[in-house]
Design an enzyme around this catalytic site. Structure first.
Site, PDB file in Angstrom:
ATOM      1  CB  VAL A 139      -0.869   0.065   1.281  1.00 52.57           C
ATOM      2  CG1 VAL A 139      -1.899   1.173   1.194  1.00 52.57           C
ATOM      3  CG2 VAL A 139      -1.530  -1.250   1.571  1.00 52.57           C
ATOM      4  CB  SER A 140       0.956   4.191   0.706  1.00 51.12           C
ATOM      5  OG  SER A 140       1.388   5.514   0.721  1.00 51.12           O
TER       6      SER A 140
END
Ligand SMILES: *[C@@H]1O[C@H](CO)[C@@H](O)[C@H](O)[C@H]1NC(C)=O
Ligand SMILES: *[C@@H]1O[C@H](CO)[C@@H](O)[C@H](O)[C@H]1NC(C)=O
Ligand SMILES: *[C@@H]1O[C@H](CO)[C@@H](O)[C@H](O)[C@H]1NC(C)=O
Ligand SMILES: *[C@@H]1O[C@H](CO)[C@@H](O)[C@H](O)[C@H]1NC(C)=O
Ligand SMILES: *[C@@H]1O[C@H](CO)[C@@H](O)[C@H](O)[C@H]1NC(C)=O
Length: 325
Positions: A139-140
């Site tokens: 994620v991210s």
């Protein structure tokens, strides 16, 4: 006699407790870890024969233990017998991954990406893992690293899944190739100002590993919230251009599914072999809920038989057999 049934049951239970898998920090010396990426691993009690390996890089301001605790991948690993590597960013104080230096963005040149690949090699050796079934999801900042690893090491990974990231090369754009550009926060990219054609992005990916030519490429899926306030939603469509460009697919989806896998998310499939897919999560911020089950299905990590999805099998234009829809 003291070894009656309840005592034996108790002993077995205690042995199980002692053996129960946990997140381990390893201090092994790796062949190539120039930036000193931290190495954490989760090895389930019951391993699949020649276990697959999943890499799960954390987000900015996160670390390996928080990635482990904050997702269902370790639980799924216990269920299906694959190993999870949780690399830990050496870049202080923000703990983002270096996705901008020329080292990390170039095959075998160095950077955090090379350290992570060294962990994969060590794990495959140590646990007799399946080199055809190595995957990466995050994620991210972990999603940015996923894009980087899939593009820079297509010889290592069989597939990637990126939640709220940016295209490979986006954070490295417009900066010079010196050491101070390691772990650079590229606000132009973050705010969605960096845009390219599919052909240009594909060139960036090819440039990451010029010697690889037309070799087999890992499949990829990307997710992004329309209300992402940290990495603008535009970045989803830059990723779409990048990977359709690499795979030689049209940017026009071949299928569009509303409310998939959850309400208000739309799934777009490109090409006819389900090699690349993009999910637009309506009104979702940067705090996007990871669909761990979806990811594990995409990687075919529940598969225990002989015909599991693996590196070198299928391709963007070759329909896959025996995979769940
Ligand atoms: C690795 O080093 C860390 C920090 O010194 C320590 O907490 C951990 O137990 C060590 N791991 C192993 C497997 O020795
Ligand atoms: C993993 O499973 C354990 C035991 O069933 C549960 O307590 C824990 O909440 C689960 N963790 C995640 C992240 O799903
Ligand atoms: C993303 O960028 C566009 C164009 O600059 C802007 O209109 C939009 O508000 C941004 N999205 C968010 C959630 O900040
Ligand atoms: C989906 O969008 C509708 C319409 O705006 C909204 O009422 C609903 O709460 C949303 N559902 C989810 C799960 O976000
Ligand atoms: C969008 O999400 C926000 C919370 O992040 C919520 O307050 C708002 O009602 C949602 N908008 C719609 C139209 O569902």
């Amino acid at each position: 006699m003291w070894w009656n049934t309840p005592v034996i049951v108790l002993l077995v239970y205690l042995i199980r407790l002692v053996e129960a898998a946990f997140l381990q920090q390893l201090n092994v010396s790796l062949a190539n870890n120039p930036t000193n990426v931290g190495f954490y691993i989760y090895v389930p009690d019951t391993l699949a024969p020649n276990p697959p390996v999943l890499v799960n890089p954390h987000w900015c301001h996160g670390d390996a233990p928080s990635a482990y605790a904050g997702s269902a991948f370790a639980n799924l690993s216990s269920q299906y017998g694959f190993i999870v590597i949780y690399p830990d960013s050496p870049n202080l104080p923000d703990k983002c991954w270096d996705v901008s230096s020329s080292g990390t963005l170039t095959h075998d040149l160095g950077g955090d990406s090379l350290g992570i690949v060294s962990m994969v090699d060590w794990t495959l050796d140590t646990y007799d893992g399946d080199p055809g079934r190595v995957f990466v999801t995050g994620v991210s900042s972990g999603a940015m690293m996923t894009n980087v690893l899939v593009g820079v090491y297509p010889d290592v990974f069989a597939g990637g899944s990126a939640f709220a990231g940016v295209a490979l090369g986006c954070f490295g754009e417009g900066i010079s190739a010196n050491a101070s550009d390691v772990d650079y926060w590229n606000s132009e990219c973050a705010t969605g100002q960096i845009r390219h054609t599919a052909r240009e992005w594909a060139e960036t990916v090819r440039h990451a590993y010029p010697g690889y030519g037309d070799g087999w490429r890992p499949k990829m899926q990307v997710f992004h919230g329309t209300a992402d306030q940290v990495l603008n939603y535009t970045n989803l469509w830059e990723e779409v251009k990048e990977w359709t460009g690499v795979f030689g697919l049209s940017q026009t989806p071949t299928a569009t599914m509303a409310n998939t896998p959850v309400a208000n998310w739309t799934k777009y499939v490109y090409g006819h072999a389900d090699w690349f897919e993009a999910y637009s999560a309506w009104n979702v911020t940067h705090n996007i809920p990871v669909q761990a089950d979806e990811v594990v299905d995409w990687f075919d990590l529940k598969c225990q038989g002989r015909d599991c999805f693996r590196r070198g099998q299928g391709g963007p234009h070759v329909p896959q057999r025996g995979l769940p829809e």
